[in-house]
Write a protein that holds these residues in place. Sequence first.
Motif, PDB file in Angstrom:
ATOM      1  N   ALA A 234       9.711  -3.124  -3.357  1.00 57.65           N
ATOM      2  CA  ALA A 234      10.168  -4.510  -3.186  1.00 57.65           C
ATOM      3  C   ALA A 234      11.376  -4.613  -2.258  1.00 57.65           C
ATOM      4  O   ALA A 234      11.342  -5.339  -1.270  1.00 57.65           O
ATOM      5  CB  ALA A 234      10.499  -5.122  -4.548  1.00 57.65           C
ATOM      6  N   LEU A 235      12.453  -3.896  -2.579  1.00 55.91           N
ATOM      7  CA  LEU A 235      13.694  -4.071  -1.826  1.00 55.91           C
ATOM      8  C   LEU A 235      13.560  -3.647  -0.368  1.00 55.91           C
ATOM      9  O   LEU A 235      13.926  -4.412   0.540  1.00 55.91           O
ATOM     10  CB  LEU A 235      14.826  -3.280  -2.496  1.00 55.91           C
ATOM     11  CG  LEU A 235      16.196  -3.394  -1.805  1.00 55.91           C
ATOM     12  CD1 LEU A 235      16.664  -4.843  -1.783  1.00 55.91           C
ATOM     13  CD2 LEU A 235      17.222  -2.509  -2.496  1.00 55.91           C
ATOM     14  N   ILE A 236      13.048  -2.449  -0.125  1.00 52.95           N
ATOM     15  CA  ILE A 236      12.951  -1.964   1.260  1.00 52.95           C
ATOM     16  C   ILE A 236      12.039  -2.852   2.106  1.00 52.95           C
ATOM     17  O   ILE A 236      12.414  -3.244   3.222  1.00 52.95           O
ATOM     18  CB  ILE A 236      12.496  -0.493   1.288  1.00 52.95           C
ATOM     19  CG1 ILE A 236      13.593   0.400   0.699  1.00 52.95           C
ATOM     20  CG2 ILE A 236      12.162  -0.050   2.704  1.00 52.95           C
ATOM     21  CD1 ILE A 236      13.233   1.865   0.640  1.00 52.95           C
ATOM     22  N   PRO A 237      10.836  -3.225   1.625  1.00 56.82           N
ATOM     23  CA  PRO A 237      10.028  -4.154   2.427  1.00 56.82           C
ATOM     24  C   PRO A 237      10.723  -5.487   2.679  1.00 56.82           C
ATOM     25  O   PRO A 237      10.601  -6.056   3.772  1.00 56.82           O
ATOM     26  CB  PRO A 237       8.759  -4.339   1.580  1.00 56.82           C
ATOM     27  CG  PRO A 237       8.678  -3.113   0.750  1.00 56.82           C
ATOM     28  CD  PRO A 237      10.093  -2.747   0.444  1.00 56.82           C
TER      29      PRO A 237
ATOM     30  N   ALA B  21      -0.225  -2.598   9.484  1.00 55.57           N
ATOM     31  CA  ALA B  21       1.089  -3.121   9.085  1.00 55.57           C
ATOM     32  C   ALA B  21       1.069  -3.612   7.646  1.00 55.57           C
ATOM     33  O   ALA B  21       2.038  -3.428   6.904  1.00 55.57           O
ATOM     34  CB  ALA B  21       1.509  -4.251  10.023  1.00 55.57           C
ATOM     35  N   VAL B  22      -0.036  -4.237   7.237  1.00 51.26           N
ATOM     36  CA  VAL B  22      -0.153  -4.729   5.858  1.00 51.26           C
ATOM     37  C   VAL B  22      -0.097  -3.563   4.872  1.00 51.26           C
ATOM     38  O   VAL B  22       0.586  -3.635   3.838  1.00 51.26           O
ATOM     39  CB  VAL B  22      -1.462  -5.531   5.691  1.00 51.26           C
ATOM     40  CG1 VAL B  22      -1.750  -5.802   4.219  1.00 51.26           C
ATOM     41  CG2 VAL B  22      -1.369  -6.847   6.458  1.00 51.26           C
ATOM     42  N   ALA B  23      -0.812  -2.479   5.185  1.00 50.36           N
ATOM     43  CA  ALA B  23      -0.799  -1.314   4.300  1.00 50.36           C
ATOM     44  C   ALA B  23       0.590  -0.690   4.231  1.00 50.36           C
ATOM     45  O   ALA B  23       1.047  -0.277   3.157  1.00 50.36           O
ATOM     46  CB  ALA B  23      -1.816  -0.281   4.778  1.00 50.36           C
ATOM     47  N   LEU B  24       1.286  -0.620   5.369  1.00 49.99           N
ATOM     48  CA  LEU B  24       2.630  -0.049   5.388  1.00 49.99           C
ATOM     49  C   LEU B  24       3.606  -0.926   4.605  1.00 49.99           C
ATOM     50  O   LEU B  24       4.387  -0.435   3.794  1.00 49.99           O
ATOM     51  CB  LEU B  24       3.113   0.130   6.834  1.00 49.99           C
ATOM     52  CG  LEU B  24       2.453   1.255   7.631  1.00 49.99           C
ATOM     53  CD1 LEU B  24       2.813   1.144   9.106  1.00 49.99           C
ATOM     54  CD2 LEU B  24       2.842   2.608   7.081  1.00 49.99           C
ATOM     55  N   MET B  25       3.559  -2.228   4.851  1.00 44.95           N
ATOM     56  CA  MET B  25       4.464  -3.137   4.158  1.00 44.95           C
ATOM     57  C   MET B  25       4.167  -3.158   2.661  1.00 44.95           C
ATOM     58  O   MET B  25       5.096  -3.247   1.835  1.00 44.95           O
ATOM     59  CB  MET B  25       4.363  -4.543   4.741  1.00 44.95           C
ATOM     60  CG  MET B  25       5.254  -5.553   4.052  1.00 44.95           C
ATOM     61  SD  MET B  25       5.285  -7.157   4.899  1.00 44.95           S
ATOM     62  CE  MET B  25       6.301  -6.766   6.311  1.00 44.95           C
ATOM     63  N   GLY B  26       2.904  -3.061   2.294  1.00 42.22           N
ATOM     64  CA  GLY B  26       2.524  -3.065   0.881  1.00 42.22           C
ATOM     65  C   GLY B  26       2.626  -1.717   0.222  1.00 42.22           C
ATOM     66  O   GLY B  26       2.228  -1.566  -0.936  1.00 42.22           O
ATOM     67  N   ARG B  27       3.176  -0.727   0.924  1.00 44.29           N
ATOM     68  CA  ARG B  27       3.345   0.632   0.399  1.00 44.29           C
ATOM     69  C   ARG B  27       2.025   1.213  -0.109  1.00 44.29           C
ATOM     70  O   ARG B  27       1.995   1.977  -1.070  1.00 44.29           O
ATOM     71  CB  ARG B  27       4.403   0.678  -0.706  1.00 44.29           C
ATOM     72  CG  ARG B  27       5.817   0.404  -0.231  1.00 44.29           C
ATOM     73  CD  ARG B  27       6.251   1.452   0.787  1.00 44.29           C
ATOM     74  NE  ARG B  27       7.641   1.308   1.154  1.00 44.29           N
ATOM     75  CZ  ARG B  27       8.094   0.538   2.126  1.00 44.29           C
ATOM     76  NH1 ARG B  27       7.248  -0.193   2.829  1.00 44.29           N
ATOM     77  NH2 ARG B  27       9.375   0.493   2.423  1.00 44.29           N
ATOM     78  N   SER B  28       0.932   0.821   0.521  1.00 42.92           N
ATOM     79  CA  SER B  28      -0.403   1.318   0.188  1.00 42.92           C
ATOM     80  C   SER B  28      -0.800   1.045  -1.255  1.00 42.92           C
ATOM     81  O   SER B  28      -1.703   1.698  -1.787  1.00 42.92           O
ATOM     82  CB  SER B  28      -0.506   2.831   0.482  1.00 42.92           C
ATOM     83  OG  SER B  28      -0.332   3.077   1.859  1.00 42.92           O
ATOM     84  N   HIS B  29      -0.123   0.097  -1.894  1.00 39.09           N
ATOM     85  CA  HIS B  29      -0.479  -0.304  -3.249  1.00 39.09           C
ATOM     86  C   HIS B  29      -1.246  -1.626  -3.174  1.00 39.09           C
ATOM     87  O   HIS B  29      -0.842  -2.545  -2.453  1.00 39.09           O
ATOM     88  CB  HIS B  29       0.774  -0.481  -4.106  1.00 39.09           C
ATOM     89  CG  HIS B  29       0.495  -0.642  -5.562  1.00 39.09           C
ATOM     90  ND1 HIS B  29      -0.016  -1.814  -6.099  1.00 39.09           N
ATOM     91  CD2 HIS B  29       0.624   0.220  -6.606  1.00 39.09           C
ATOM     92  CE1 HIS B  29      -0.169  -1.675  -7.396  1.00 39.09           C
ATOM     93  NE2 HIS B  29       0.205  -0.447  -7.735  1.00 39.09           N
TER      94      HIS B  29
END
Length: 375
Positions: A15-18, A294-302
Motif C-alpha cells: 500500500a504505502l510504496i505504491p 505496469a498494473v502488475a508492478l503497481m499491484g505487487r503481483s497480487h
Amino acid sequence: MSTPFAKLPGWVEYALIPLVNLAVAFLVAGIVVVFVGENPLEAARIMVTGAFGSGEGIGFTLYYATYFILTGLSVAVAFHAGLFNIGAEGQAYVGGIGVAAACLTFDHTMPWYLVFVLASLGSMLFGALWALIPAWLQAYRGSHIVITTIMFNYIASNLMLYMLLNVFKPLGQMAAQSRTFEEGGQLPKLGGLLSIFGLDIGGAPFNFSFLVALVAAFVVWVLIWRTRLGYEMRTMGFQPHAARFAGMKSKRIVIIAMLISGALAGLMALNPIMGDQYRIQQDFVTGAGFVGIAVALMGRSHPLGIVLAAILFGMLYQGGAELSFDMPEITRDMIVVIQGLVILFAGALEHMFRPAITAFFARAGKSRSEAAAGV
C-alpha cells in the motif's frame, strides 16, 4: 516477482510504496500541467469527476479496467514464476481469433451464454498456445523470454491482419473487420449492476466480461497462494536454485506458468470483441498488454492490488478523455504523457523510494527495541 520473505510490513509493501510512487507521478504530472498554463488541481478534479462522477463515467472506467485486470493477471502469473512475459499484447491478439471463431460460427444458433463459454475456451486456448512457443524456447533452448515474447507481439499483429483480410472479412467488404455478430455473440451489459446504486451507464460498454475478470483474479489468488503448483511457481521465482535443489522441475513450471499467463491474456479479448464492438477488427487490444505490466508492478503481483491498479488506469483513460475535452490545452498526447509518468514510477522506478522507506522502518524498529529493552 514473488517476495515470500518481505523485509517490510505487508501494508508498507502493498500500500504505502505504491501510493508514494503514485503521488510522485501525479506531482510530476501536475508540474507538466502547470507548464501548459492550466491549473493542476482543476485538471485533477475534472479527471476524477469524469471517471467517477456519473454512471456512464464509472461504466467506461470499469470497462477499461477489465482490459487491465486480465492483462495484469497475465503478467503477474509469469512474474511469480520468475518470468517477464511482455507478450500479453500478442497473446490477446491471438486469443481474439478464438473469440471471433466461436461467435461467427455459433452466434445465430446458440444463446450468448453458450457462445460465451466456447469463446472463453477458444480465447484461452489460442492465447496459451501462442505463449507456449516462447515458453518452450526458454525452457528447452535457453532463449530469453523477454526477447521472444516481445517479438511474438509483432508476429501476432501481422497474423491478426492476415486473418482479418483473408478469413474473417466478408466478401466485397472494404474494411478489415468481420461481420457484426448476431445477438448470440454479444455479451450483456452490466447496467443493472450499477442501477442498484441509482446509476445509469448510458452508452458505456461496461459488460459481463468485468465479472469474468473478477473471477479470474480470485482463481489466480487461489492458484498462487493455495496450491502446490503456486508454491512451486513462487519458489522458482524467488530462488530458482533452491527450487531445483528441492526437486522442482523448472522446465515444467516455466511451461505451465506461461500457458496460464497466455490464457489470461487471451481471455481479455472477450471484453472488446464480444462486449463492445460485436466484431473483430484490427487494434482491438489498444496497448492493454503493455499497460498490464505496469498494473502488475503497481499491484505487487497480487490479484487485489491488480484490480485496484487496473481501476486506477481505467480512471486515467476515461478521466483523461474528459480532461482533454474540457481543457483543450491538455491534448490527448499530454494525457498519454501523464499515463506514461504513472507507468514510469510504478514500473521502471518502482524501487526508487524503497531504500529510504526500508531505512526509516528499520530505524523505527530499532528504536522500539531499544525502548523495550530499557523498560
